[in-house]
Enzyme design. Structure first.
Site, PDB file in Angstrom:
ATOM      1  N   ASP A 137      39.327  43.574  47.155  1.00 50.52           N
ATOM      2  CA  ASP A 137      40.109  42.418  46.746  1.00 50.52           C
ATOM      3  C   ASP A 137      41.557  42.883  46.606  1.00 50.52           C
ATOM      4  O   ASP A 137      41.831  43.797  45.824  1.00 50.52           O
ATOM      5  CB  ASP A 137      39.571  41.942  45.382  1.00 50.52           C
ATOM      6  CG  ASP A 137      39.666  40.446  45.191  1.00 50.52           C
ATOM      7  OD1 ASP A 137      40.709  39.892  45.557  1.00 50.52           O
ATOM      8  OD2 ASP A 137      38.714  39.852  44.665  1.00 50.52           O
ATOM      9  N   ASP A 190      43.711  37.723  47.482  1.00 45.83           N
ATOM     10  CA  ASP A 190      43.838  36.810  46.350  1.00 45.83           C
ATOM     11  C   ASP A 190      45.073  35.906  46.520  1.00 45.83           C
ATOM     12  O   ASP A 190      46.180  36.411  46.783  1.00 45.83           O
ATOM     13  CB  ASP A 190      43.973  37.647  45.075  1.00 45.83           C
ATOM     14  CG  ASP A 190      43.870  36.827  43.822  1.00 45.83           C
ATOM     15  OD1 ASP A 190      42.773  36.296  43.557  1.00 45.83           O
ATOM     16  OD2 ASP A 190      44.867  36.723  43.084  1.00 45.83           O
ATOM     17  N   GLU A 229      42.352  33.795  50.371  1.00 39.72           N
ATOM     18  CA  GLU A 229      42.096  32.700  49.433  1.00 39.72           C
ATOM     19  C   GLU A 229      43.209  31.662  49.613  1.00 39.72           C
ATOM     20  O   GLU A 229      44.393  32.007  49.542  1.00 39.72           O
ATOM     21  CB  GLU A 229      42.084  33.220  47.994  1.00 39.72           C
ATOM     22  CG  GLU A 229      41.516  32.188  47.034  1.00 39.72           C
ATOM     23  CD  GLU A 229      41.734  32.536  45.572  1.00 39.72           C
ATOM     24  OE1 GLU A 229      40.970  32.037  44.746  1.00 39.72           O
ATOM     25  OE2 GLU A 229      42.678  33.285  45.250  1.00 39.72           O
ATOM     26  N   ASP A 286      34.992  32.406  40.316  1.00 39.64           N
ATOM     27  CA  ASP A 286      35.853  31.341  39.781  1.00 39.64           C
ATOM     28  C   ASP A 286      35.118  30.006  39.683  1.00 39.64           C
ATOM     29  O   ASP A 286      35.745  28.977  39.376  1.00 39.64           O
ATOM     30  CB  ASP A 286      37.074  31.141  40.680  1.00 39.64           C
ATOM     31  CG  ASP A 286      38.033  32.314  40.630  1.00 39.64           C
ATOM     32  OD1 ASP A 286      38.055  33.027  39.617  1.00 39.64           O
ATOM     33  OD2 ASP A 286      38.755  32.525  41.628  1.00 39.64           O
TER      34      ASP A 286
HETATM   35  C1  NOJ Z   1      42.224  33.892  42.161  1.00 42.74           C
HETATM   36  C2  NOJ Z   1      41.154  34.749  41.566  1.00 42.74           C
HETATM   37  O1  NOJ Z   1      39.962  34.520  42.245  1.00 42.74           O
HETATM   38  C3  NOJ Z   1      41.072  34.398  40.108  1.00 42.74           C
HETATM   39  O2  NOJ Z   1      39.952  34.958  39.473  1.00 42.74           O
HETATM   40  C4  NOJ Z   1      42.357  34.822  39.451  1.00 42.74           C
HETATM   41  O3  NOJ Z   1      42.389  34.389  38.113  1.00 42.74           O
HETATM   42  C5  NOJ Z   1      43.584  34.244  40.176  1.00 42.74           C
HETATM   43  N1  NOJ Z   1      43.475  34.268  41.599  1.00 42.74           N
HETATM   44  C6  NOJ Z   1      44.803  35.033  39.800  1.00 42.74           C
HETATM   45  O4  NOJ Z   1      44.739  36.297  40.402  1.00 42.74           O
END
Ligand code: NOJ
Length: 567
Positions: A98, A200, A255, A332
């Site tokens: 990640d 991310d 993402e 998430d």
């Molecule tokens: C996306 C991540 O999946 C999440 O867990 C995180 O809080 C935010 N980005 C900030 O990095």
């Protein structure tokens, strides 16, 4: 080497903190992941995506990185990581790390230096702005975790930008040194054997340098929308591709919170040379009130919306042979049987029905730890929540904006808070579910004596075993990878049914996403007599004649015919 291995692959996500503790400190660790690599292999997955394991103060559970080149001691040592990569490769599993490069931790050496003065070598590594004439924040940009996206730093006498918590300052991607530093970090891990990257919030890295206020129709104090797809985003991602992904043969999974089926092609169309796939968000809004107060403002699952979004993505991406991540759960998102299905009587059926609907699609399926045994949410009290996002949302929606009551918020959080997916994995029904011999960092779901890996593996109705079969199908049937997609009965509010078609085969995927019996006719009439049920979550299903039972799902192979394929 086949550099498109991910097209037929299934990716298993590990959230290290909650996977398996081996040293009794109550926190999952790398040795715990190594211990269970054979379990992941047994499931049939091809790759493991590790949520961040780098040194971090853990304000956002590792998505706040203080040192990108070292493993946090709470997870183990750098040597453990080398061993993890080696053991995974030995089993034929790829490792995806990640990369959190939109922001760092405020404890990162770059930020510590940057905040000291306006003229040190790192002063431009972050986004600093002078106060507004009245001394207030530079603009109305809001943090995703609530409040302003700007925090004042006394030493430097300026505000810095953070799209997430104040302990997660955003990097300044306009600075070429920052970009090169990020690529160097990636190269460092590639040398160690990493096979790809989950990036991310990569669509947030470019900020509009005008720093104007964002549209604010609801007159909120701060606006947290509009953080993605900035003016130089494509340029930066294409550069990352040229510097890292293409030359080093790395899988790239971005993402992409604000991508839609329309604008995603600019990121993933192969001729763009940017990303292999994105992690979309649009379909996860299927239970969120449109135009409401964000993702804690819920309504019942809208199956027509869900099918519509997924279908649009299927068609758009197929038009240029591009890929997408397929998922319903991750760290998430809450657990699907509780959020969209049934976590009581029909837990097995609903977990497997949603899995069938997802794994029949074109793209790369992701399985999040515990999803493969049908884990559920639990009922938490407000004070039980650990997650910075959930706490921030409570403050914003209940205390500041007063658009929800406390009990409405807790009810919503018990459906969608990220914490439900972050509870430790129950490996068995013993002490602390076999997760740790110590005190777990976060309580286990009280259901663990019943719902745990060992019980599921031994059950006649094993969700794991169903996932195994689904994953095997993905590996065996080319039509799942490359076949055309065709939605059936778009307006059916309960059943998700579609075709996957190639020159050799037609597959009919049917999933009743409701707890009630539904007609099979719109789907069965499209099939001929000569069909074969390839997988089903009701073992006694023999034909397409009887109605669909609660959460009944199946994939059916239908003999090809030369004429029109639909009814
Ligand atoms: C996306 C991540 O999946 C999440 O867990 C995180 O809080 C935010 N980005 C900030 O990095």
């Amino acid at each position: 080497m086949n550099n498109q291995w991910w097209r037929q692959a299934v990716i298993y996500q590990v959230y290290p903190k909650s996977f398996q503790d081996t040293n009794g400190d109550g926190i999952g660790d790398l040795q715990g992941i190594i211990e269970h690599l054979p379990y992941i292999k047994r499931l049939g997955a091809d790759a493991v995506w590790l949520s961040p394991v780098y040194c971090s103060p853990q304000v956002d559970n590792g998505y706040d990185i203080a040192d990108y080149r070292h493993v946090d001691p709470m997870f183990g040592s750098d040597a453990d990581m080398d061993e993890l990569i080696k053991q995974a490769h030995h089993l034929g599993l790829k490792i995806i790390m990640d990369l959190v490069a939109n922001h760092t931790s405020d404890q990162h050496a770059w930020f510590k230096q940057s905040r000291q003065s306006k003229d040190n070598p790192y002063s431009d590594y972050y986004i600093w702005r002078d106060p507004a004439p009245d001394g207030g924040v530079p603009n109305n940009w809001g943090s995703s975790f609530g409040g302003s996206a700007w925090t004042f730093d006394d030493t430097r006498g300026q505000y810095y930008l953070h799209y997430y918590s104040p302990q997660q300052p955003d990097l300044n991607w306009e600075n070429p040194k920052v970009r090169q530093a990020v690529y160097d970090i990636m190269r460092y891990w590639v040398v160690k054997g990493v096979d790809g990257w989950r990036l991310d919030v990569i669509t947030s890295i470019s900020k509009d340098q005008q720093f104007c206020d964002r549209p604010n129709p609801k007159h909120l104090p701060y606006v947290s929308s509009g953080q993605n797809n900035g003016p130089r985003m494509h340029e930066f991602i294409a550069e990352m591709n040229r510097e890292v992904f293409t030359p080093l043969n790395q899988l790239s999974i971005g993402e992409a919170p604000d991508s839609s089926s329309e604008n995603v092609l600019a990121l993933v169309a192969p001729d763009q040379h940017e990303l292999n796939m994105v992690i979309p968000f649009e379909h996860m809004k299927s239970d969120v009130v449109p135009g409401g107060n964000g993702h804690f403002d819920l309504q019942p699952l809208d199956v027509v919306y869900l099918k519509g979004v997924l279908s649009r993505w299927q068609e758009t991406l197929a038009s240029v042979n591009a890929g997408s991540a397929l998922y319903f759960e991750n760290h998430d998102r809450a657990r699907i049987p509780s959020r969209w299905g049934d976590d009581g009587k029909y837990r097995y059926q609903s977990a497997t029905a949603f899995a069938t609907a997802l794994h029949g699609l074109r793209g790369t399926p992701f399985v999040y730890q515990g999803e493969e045994i049908g884990l559920t949410n639990t009922k938490l009290k407000l004070e039980d929540y650990e997650d910075v996002e959930t706490k921030g949302a409570y403050h914003k929606l209940v205390e500041e904006q007063k658009v929800m009551t406390k009990s409405q918020f807790v009810e919503a959080a018990n459906k969608v808070s990220r914490d439900h997916a972050r509870m430790p994995i129950p490996w068995n029904g013993g002490e602390q579910g076999g997760f740790t011999t110590g005190k777990p960092w976060f309580a286990l779901n009280p259901s663990f004596p019943q719902i745990n890996v060992r019980n599921d593996l031994e059950s006649k109705q094993s969700v794991f075993e169903y996932y195994q079969r689904l994953i095997k199908l993905r590996h065996e049937l080319g039509v799942l990878t490359d076949g055309a997609y065709e939605l059936i009965a778009p307006e059916d509010p309960h059943v998700f049914g579609y075709w996957r078609i190639d020159t050799n085969q037609r597959l009919l995927v049917i999933a009743n996403l409701s707890a009630h019996e539904q007609s099979i006719t719109p789907y069965s009439q499209a099939a001929e007599e000569t069909c074969k049920i390839i997988i089903t979550n009701y073992a006694d299903r023999r034909s397409l004649k009887e109605p669909l039972r609660p959460y009944e799902a199946m994939i059916v192979g239908v003999a090809n015919r030369s004429s029109s394929r639909n009814s």
